[in-house]
Design an enzyme around this catalytic site. Structure first.
Site, PDB file in Angstrom:
ATOM      1  CE  LYS A  53      37.038  37.647  31.385  1.00 50.03           C
ATOM      2  NZ  LYS A  53      36.588  38.861  32.064  1.00 50.03           N
ATOM      3  CD  GLN A  97      34.782  41.888  31.081  1.00 50.42           C
ATOM      4  OE1 GLN A  97      34.689  40.664  31.138  1.00 50.42           O
ATOM      5  NE2 GLN A  97      35.914  42.521  31.328  1.00 50.42           N
ATOM      6  CG  ASP A 120      35.412  38.778  38.008  1.00 51.75           C
ATOM      7  OD1 ASP A 120      36.389  38.242  37.464  1.00 51.75           O
ATOM      8  OD2 ASP A 120      34.665  39.607  37.444  1.00 51.75           O
TER       9      ASP A 120
END
Ligand code: NAD
Length: 292
Positions: A53, A97, A120
Site C-alpha cells: 500500500k 491494518q 477502507d
C-alpha cells in the site's frame, strides 16, 4: 472453449494511472492527498500488505505515512492515535491494518475513524450510506470487482450475481454494491454462506459468481454454469515443497478445472488482489477531494 482471463494487474495499473492524474490535479490546487496506514504487531502478511500500500502511494503521488506499533499496544493508545489522525487536517485517509491483536476490539477501532477518512469503507456510517445508495467511501476489494468486470467488456446490469461469503469486508458490501442502480451494478443478487443448503444449486444459477470463502479451490467445475464470469477473491496459502518459500497462493476457485468452462475468470494471484490496492488509491484521492 476456454475462458477470457481477466487481467487484474493490467486493469489495476489503468486505475492507478487515473488516480495519479487525479492526485496531480489535487496537488496543483494545493492539496497533497495523504494516507496513514497503522500497523499493530508483526504479522508477516499484514506487513506485506502495508508495504504494498505504501509503495502504491509513492507511485501515485499520494503522501503516505506508516505508523507501526508493537503487538502489546493498548486499545486506548490506538484510539488516541486515531483521534490525533482524525484531527490532523493534512491527513485524508486512515487505514488500520486488520486483523488486530486479540485484546483490541476491532469494531471500536473501526468506529473511531472519522467516516470522511475511512478509506477502507468499514465504518458503520459508510456501510449504511452504501446500503441506501448514497455516495461514500466503499470497501476496496468489492469495489474493484465491478470495475474489473466492466473494464473487461462484460456487462453487469441485469445479470444474476451469486456471492459466496457474507463477511463485512467482502461478501456483504459486494451485495450492497451490485444491488444498486447503475451501469456497474443493477444485478439480481443471491448471497450464499456457511448456512446455505445445496450450495451448488445456487451457484449454478450465477451469470457472475463471486467466491469469497477463504477455502482453497472450494468452487469446483460442477458448481459453475458454463459461460459464467467467475471472480475469485480468495487468497490462500497452501504448502508447496517445489518452491523455495515452501508455499504457493491459490484462490477459492479450482482454477484448472473451472477455467475451461467459464466465460471469464480471474486468476490468483494477479486478479482481484492488485485491484484492492488500486481502489485504495482511488478512495484516498476521493477522500482528499471531499475534505479539501
Ligand atoms: P471470512 O472468513 O470473513 O468469510 C468467509 C465467508 O465464507 C463466510 O461468510 C462464510 O459464511 C463463508 N463460508 C465459509 N465456508 C463456507 C462453506 N462451506 N459454504 C459456503 N460458504 C462458506 O473471509 P473474507 O474476509 O470474506 O475473505 C474471504 C477470502 O478472500 C479469503 O481467502 C481472504 O484471504 C480473501 N480476501 C482477499 C482480498 C483481496 O484483496 N484479494 C481481500 C479480502 C479478503
Amino acid at each position: 472453449m476456454s475462458a477470457t482471463v481477466i487481467d487484474g494487474k493490467k486493469i489495476a495499473a489503468e486505475i492507478r494511472a487515473e488516480a495519479k492524474i487525479e492526485a496531480a490535479e489535487l496537488i496543483a490546487n494545493g492539496t497533497q492527498p495523504c494516507l496513514v496506514v497503522v500497523l499493530v504487531g508483526e504479522d508477516p502478511a499484514s506487513k506485506a500488505y502495508v508495504g504494498s500500500k505504501v509503495k502504491a502511494c509513492e507511485e501515485t503521488g499520494i503522501k503516505s505515512l506508516k505508523i507501526t506499533r508493537p503487538s502489546d499496544t493498548s486499545e486506548e493508545a490506538l484510539i488516541s492515535e486515531i483521534d490525533r489522525l482524525n484531527a490532523d487536517g493534512s491527513v485524508h485517509g486512515i487505514l488500520v491494518q486488520l486483523p488486530l491483536p486479540k485484546h483490541i476490539n476491532e469494531d471500536r477501532i473501526t468506529e473511531r475513524i472519522d467516516p470522511a477518512k475511512d478509506v477502507d469503507g468499514f465504518h458503520p456510517v459508510n456501510v449504511g450510506k452504501l446500503s441506501i445508495g448514497m455516495d461514500c467511501l466503499t470497501p476496496c476489494t468489492p469495489t474493484g470487482i465491478p470495475e474489473m468486470i466492466v473494464r473487461s467488456g462484460i456487462e453487469i446490469s441485469g445479470k444474476h450475481a451469486v456471492v459466496i461469503g457474507r463477511s463485512n469486508i467482502v461478501g456483504k458490501p459486494m451485495m450492497s454494491l451490485l444491488v444498486q442502480k447503475g451501469e456497474k451494478a443493477n444485478c439480481t443478487i443471491t448471497c450464499c454462506h456457511s448456512g446455505t443448503k445445496d450450495l451448488a444449486h445456487h451457484t449454478k444459477q450465477a451469470d457472475i459468481l463471486i467466491a469469497a470463502i477463504g477455502v482453497p479451490e472450494f468452487v469446483k467445475a460442477d458448481m459453475v454454469k458454463p459461460g459464467a464470469t467467475v471472480i475469485d477473491v480468495g487468497i490462500n496459502r497452501v504448502d508447496d515443497a517445489s518452491v523455495a518459500k515452501g508455499y504457493k497462493l491459490v484462490g477459492d476457485v479450482d482454477y484448472a478445472n473451472v477455467e475451461p468452462i467459464a466465460g471469464a475468470i480471474t486468476p490468483v494471484p494477479g486478479g482481484v488482489g492488485p485491484m484492492t490496492v488500486a481502489m485504495l488509491m482511488k478512495n484516498t484521492v476521493k477522500a482528499a477531494r471531499m475534505l479539501s
